[in-house]
Design an enzyme around this catalytic site. Sequence first.
Site, PDB file in Angstrom:
ATOM      1  N   HIS A 122      29.961  48.560  42.701  1.00  0.00           N
ATOM      2  CA  HIS A 122      31.053  48.488  41.726  1.00  0.00           C
ATOM      3  C   HIS A 122      30.442  48.785  40.351  1.00  0.00           C
ATOM      4  CE1 HIS A 122      34.056  46.417  39.163  1.00  0.00           C
ATOM      5  NE2 HIS A 122      34.892  46.550  40.166  1.00  0.00           N
ATOM      6  N   ASP A 199      25.653  41.036  44.706  1.00  0.00           N
ATOM      7  CA  ASP A 199      27.016  40.969  44.181  1.00  0.00           C
ATOM      8  C   ASP A 199      27.897  40.547  45.354  1.00  0.00           C
ATOM      9  OD1 ASP A 199      29.632  41.490  43.552  1.00  0.00           O
ATOM     10  OD2 ASP A 199      29.272  43.480  42.722  1.00  0.00           O
ATOM     11  N   GLN A 202      33.029  40.498  46.955  1.00  0.00           N
ATOM     12  CA  GLN A 202      33.937  40.801  48.076  1.00  0.00           C
ATOM     13  C   GLN A 202      33.517  40.098  49.371  1.00  0.00           C
ATOM     14  OE1 GLN A 202      36.738  42.339  47.779  1.00  0.00           O
ATOM     15  NE2 GLN A 202      36.513  43.285  45.769  1.00  0.00           N
ATOM     16  N   LYS A 225      39.011  36.156  43.385  1.00  0.00           N
ATOM     17  CA  LYS A 225      39.069  36.892  44.653  1.00  0.00           C
ATOM     18  C   LYS A 225      38.932  35.929  45.829  1.00  0.00           C
ATOM     19  CE  LYS A 225      36.871  40.992  42.655  1.00  0.00           C
ATOM     20  NZ  LYS A 225      37.954  41.954  42.451  1.00  0.00           N
ATOM     21  N   CYS A 363      36.825  51.372  40.611  1.00  0.00           N
ATOM     22  CA  CYS A 363      35.603  51.090  39.828  1.00  0.00           C
ATOM     23  C   CYS A 363      34.342  51.416  40.613  1.00  0.00           C
ATOM     24  CB  CYS A 363      35.565  49.635  39.335  1.00  0.00           C
ATOM     25  SG  CYS A 363      36.913  49.209  38.264  1.00  0.00           S
TER      26      CYS A 363
END
Length: 405
Positions: A122, A199, A202, A225, A363
């Site tokens: 991202h 990261d 998600q 999220k 993104c």
Amino acid sequence: MLDTKAIRQQFKILDTTVYGKPLVYFDNAATTQKPDSVIDTLSDYYRTLNSNIHRGAHYLSSTATERYEQTREKVRSFINAAKSCEIVFTRGTTESINLVASSFGRAFLQKGDEVIISGMEHHSDIVPWQIACEQRGASIKVIPFSDKGELDLDAYRSLLSDRTRIVAVNHVSNTLGTVNPVKEIIGIAHSYGVPVLIDGAQSVSHIAVDVQDLDCDFYCFSGHKMYAPMGVGVLYGKEQWLDKLPPYQGGGEMIKDVSFERTTYNNLPFKFEAGTPSVGDVLALASAIDFMQGIGMDNIAAHEQELLQYATQRLLAIPDMHIFGMAENKTSVISFLIGNAHPYDTGTLLDKLGIAVRTGHHCTQPIMDHYGIPGTVRASFAVYNTKEEIDNFITGIERIAPMLS
Ligand code: 7TS
């Protein structure tokens, strides 16, 4: 089998009608909806507990502080961190990554050094490293990925060198849905003595995460999220690393003593929590974790896998359908294009049928460049989604496809 009916009852927004059609919310990778318990915690905080934390001698402040610190402990346990001082509250993944890139960059990046990221990051795991590298005269190396959407680990091995200072990759790609082999990626980096930032924006709401098992050095995620409000996120960092990093922002709370001559910094995690945090959002994050743990992460993952398999199989039966990201190990994210139709047109027509998907580059412009496309249509599922909604979505696509060709 999950009781999706009982789960859906906790999300009033899912009863919304859009242009007279029942809402089908398939934009969960952008943000999930919030259950009543999370909204109640947030509004109860402002109705009954609002006060600033860590500083008041009074009841409201000490109670809010206690709940804030209990949430830190809940987050620690949720990702199985060793210590609660390793949990830093931020505004979200973007801020967590910027914090590490900025502080790590100032402390450890020198001219000629290298930072390894992947080709499926991202923008928020690209740009902060570009800024840090630019400031320090360092450069970025990129792990390539295959058309299927899987990282090339041989290429990764050949990128690592004695110039590598840090590796930063996502656990799950927001565009391709790929679950990256982060444990292996971390092990390889560690054999070179290189730390790894993951990261996790998600992943945390879809699969169980154990930061000690992964042995990552930093792990970043966003509350919004994972069924929590916007405005709160987490940076997990191993104590030994957080201790070594200089502060990111200066201000109240992050100091021990201030004089014009010299300021000393607070202990972890407060060294990285300058200013008044979003207390209500943090407390509501605790309710979001309770919500997910009440269902069970393994049950969530199993339900979403079922939705992924079902939707993939039904989509592939549609003529001219192309799915981007067919990795063996995926979460419930499907990026696709129908023939030469522009993703925006597909998204707009689906919206008129009440179906919310995201269109564009998500993104992740380097992923679009890899495939030579302007963008995709992305459907992403959460625990409250159902096979009936997927049927609705497929019927919608069958209806609009002829209009698009
Ligand atoms: N990293 C990944 C993998 C993401 O998917 C996102 C947001 C971020 C970082 C940034 O998170 P934030 O909460 O700080 O904004 N991804 C998306 C998306 O896919 N659609 O909207 C936001």
